[in-house]
Design a protein around this motif. Structure first.
Motif, PDB file in Angstrom:
ATOM      1  N   UNK A 238      13.316 -14.881  67.721  1.00  0.00           N
ATOM      2  CA  UNK A 238      13.390 -15.631  66.567  1.00  0.00           C
ATOM      3  C   UNK A 238      13.201 -15.095  65.333  1.00  0.00           C
ATOM      4  N   UNK A 239      13.634 -15.559  64.389  1.00  0.00           N
ATOM      5  CA  UNK A 239      13.296 -15.003  62.990  1.00  0.00           C
ATOM      6  C   UNK A 239      11.659 -14.603  62.687  1.00  0.00           C
ATOM      7  N   UNK A 260      13.862 -12.080  55.959  1.00  0.00           N
ATOM      8  CA  UNK A 260      13.771 -12.915  57.212  1.00  0.00           C
ATOM      9  C   UNK A 260      13.178 -14.133  56.552  1.00  0.00           C
ATOM     10  N   UNK A 261      12.416 -14.152  55.325  1.00  0.00           N
ATOM     11  CA  UNK A 261      12.000 -15.352  54.797  1.00  0.00           C
ATOM     12  C   UNK A 261      13.166 -16.422  54.071  1.00  0.00           C
ATOM     13  N   UNK A 262      14.080 -15.183  53.524  1.00  0.00           N
ATOM     14  CA  UNK A 262      15.075 -16.112  52.808  1.00  0.00           C
ATOM     15  C   UNK A 262      16.240 -16.472  53.971  1.00  0.00           C
ATOM     16  N   UNK A 264      15.098 -17.727  56.656  1.00  0.00           N
ATOM     17  CA  UNK A 264      14.481 -19.067  57.201  1.00  0.00           C
ATOM     18  C   UNK A 264      15.019 -20.015  56.286  1.00  0.00           C
ATOM     19  N   UNK A 265      15.127 -19.871  54.887  1.00  0.00           N
ATOM     20  CA  UNK A 265      15.650 -20.940  54.082  1.00  0.00           C
ATOM     21  C   UNK A 265      17.036 -21.450  54.415  1.00  0.00           C
ATOM     22  N   UNK A 266      17.782 -20.152  54.901  1.00  0.00           N
ATOM     23  CA  UNK A 266      19.437 -20.422  55.066  1.00  0.00           C
ATOM     24  C   UNK A 266      19.290 -21.246  56.641  1.00  0.00           C
ATOM     25  N   UNK A 267      18.382 -20.897  57.525  1.00  0.00           N
ATOM     26  CA  UNK A 267      18.108 -21.806  58.731  1.00  0.00           C
ATOM     27  C   UNK A 267      17.876 -23.172  58.367  1.00  0.00           C
TER      28      UNK A 267
END
Length: 288
Positions: A238-239, A260-262, A264-267
Motif C-alpha cells: 500500500x501507499x 506518497x503523502x499527497x 494519501x490525501x487523494x485516497x
C-alpha cells in the motif's frame, strides 16, 4: 476561500514535516535544525516537478518513475479502505439503528478497553491469537501477514481497520437513534399502527443517515491513521508501505515521501466520495 487557505496551509505544513528528517542534525551530542537545508530541499523538489526529476525515485543503482509503481500501491490501499469502510457502515447501521437498545452497554465497555490498547499492540494481539488458534486446531485459518504480492493477508488487516471506527460509529448512531425515536413524527407513526421494521427502515434510518454522513470524515481519518500501522505490521502492499519499505532499503527520498503523502490525501477523497455515492443511492432507494 477559507477552505482554499486551509488546504494551502496544510500543504505548507506537509512540505515542512517531510523535510524535517533531512533537517535534523546531531552535532556534538546536540540536535539542531538546518532550516537552510530544509528550504533547499523544498526548492529542489519544486524545480524537479517542472524538470521531471522529482517524478523519479532511486531504487539502488537505477531510477524508476514513481507513478509507474504508485498506481498499484494506491489501488491496494483503496481496496482495503473502501471494503473496510463499507463493512463499518453496514455494522453501524445494523447495530446503531436497528439494535441500538442492545448495543449501548457493550459498546461503552469495548470503547473503554480498545481505547487503552495502542494500534500496534492490537495488531500483535490479533496475530498471536490467530497463531494460537492455528496451532491448537492444527489447520490454517487466517494469514498473520502477507507473504508476497500474490498471497496477501486480507482478514486481519480488514478486521483491524474496522474495529475502532465501527465501535465509534455504532455509538454515534445509537445516540442519534435514541433522540430520533422520541420525535413526534415517530410517535405519530407508531400511533397509526405502522410496524416497527417499517418505522425504523423508512423513518428512523432516513433521519439518522445525515448523522452518518457527517461522521464520514472522522471515520475515514481514523482508518487512514490506522493504515500506517496495518500496512507495516501485516506487510501489505500500500501507499504507506511504499514509503517505509523504500526508505529503509534505499534511504529517505523527499520527493517520494511528498508524492506518497499527497496521494494519501487523494485516497481520502476517493474513499469519502465513494461512500457518499453509496449513501446517496441508499437514500434514493429509501425515498421511493
Amino acid at each position: 476561500m477559507t477552505a482554499i487557505y486551509r488546504h494551502l496551509l496544510n500543504l505548507f505544513l506537509l512540505l515542512i514535516l517531510a523535510a524535517l528528517p533531512l533537517g535534523l542534525l546531531n552535532m556534538d551530542e546536540k540536535v539542531s535544525i538546518d532550516l537552510d537545508g530544509m528550504v533547499t530541499v523544498i526548492k529542489e523538489f519544486f524545480r524537479g516537478l517542472f524538470s521531471g526529476e522529482a517524478w523519479y525515485y532511486s531504487q539502488g543503482g537505477r531510477a524508476r518513475l514513481i507513478l509507474s509503481d504508485l498506481v498499484s500501491y494506491f489501488l491496494s490501499s483503496y481496496l482495503y479502505l473502501i471494503i473496510s469502510a463499507i463493512i463499518v457502515m453496514i455494522i453501524s447501521i445494523s447495530l446503531g439503528i436497528f439494535l441500538w437498545k442492545k448495543t449501548n452497554r457493550w459498546i461503552n465497555a469495548s470503547l473503554g478497553f480498545i481505547g487503552m490498547v495502542p494500534d500496534f499492540l492490537l495488531v500483535l494481539m490479533l496475530q498471536m491469537a490467530v497463531v494460537y488458534i492455528n496451532k491448537s486446531l492444527g489447520v490454517k485459518t487466517f494469514k498473520v501477514a502477507s507473504s508476497s504480492i500474490d498471497d496477501p493477508a486480507i482478514f486481519l488487516p480488514i478486521l483491524t481497520l474496522i474495529l475502532i471506527p465501527a465501535i465509534y460509529l455504532v455509538r454515534s448512531l445509537s445516540e442519534a437513534t435514541s433522540e430520533i425515536t422520541t420525535e413526534d413524527y415517530i410517535l405519530l407513526a407508531k400511533s397509526k399502527g405502522l410496524g416497527k421494521k417499517y418505522i425504523y427502515l423508512y423513518h428512523v434510518t432516513t433521519n439518522v443517515l445525515p448523522f452518518l454522513k457527517a461522521d464520514l470524515h472522522k471515520v475515514i481519518s481514523i482508518m487512514i491513521g490506522n493504515l500506517f500501522i496495518v500496512e507495516y505490521l501485516y506487510n501489505t502492499r500500500g501507499l504507506t508501505s511504499f514509503i517505509f519499505v523504500h526508505s529503509s532499503k534505499f534511504g529517505y527520498q523527499y520527493n517520494l515521501v511528498i508524492i506518497c503523502l499527497l496521494s494519501l490525501f487523494v485516497l481520502y477523497m476517493f474513499c469519502y466520495y465513494s461512500l457518499r455515492l453509496l449513501l446517496a443511492a441508499a437514500e434514493r432507494w429509501l425515498a421511493k
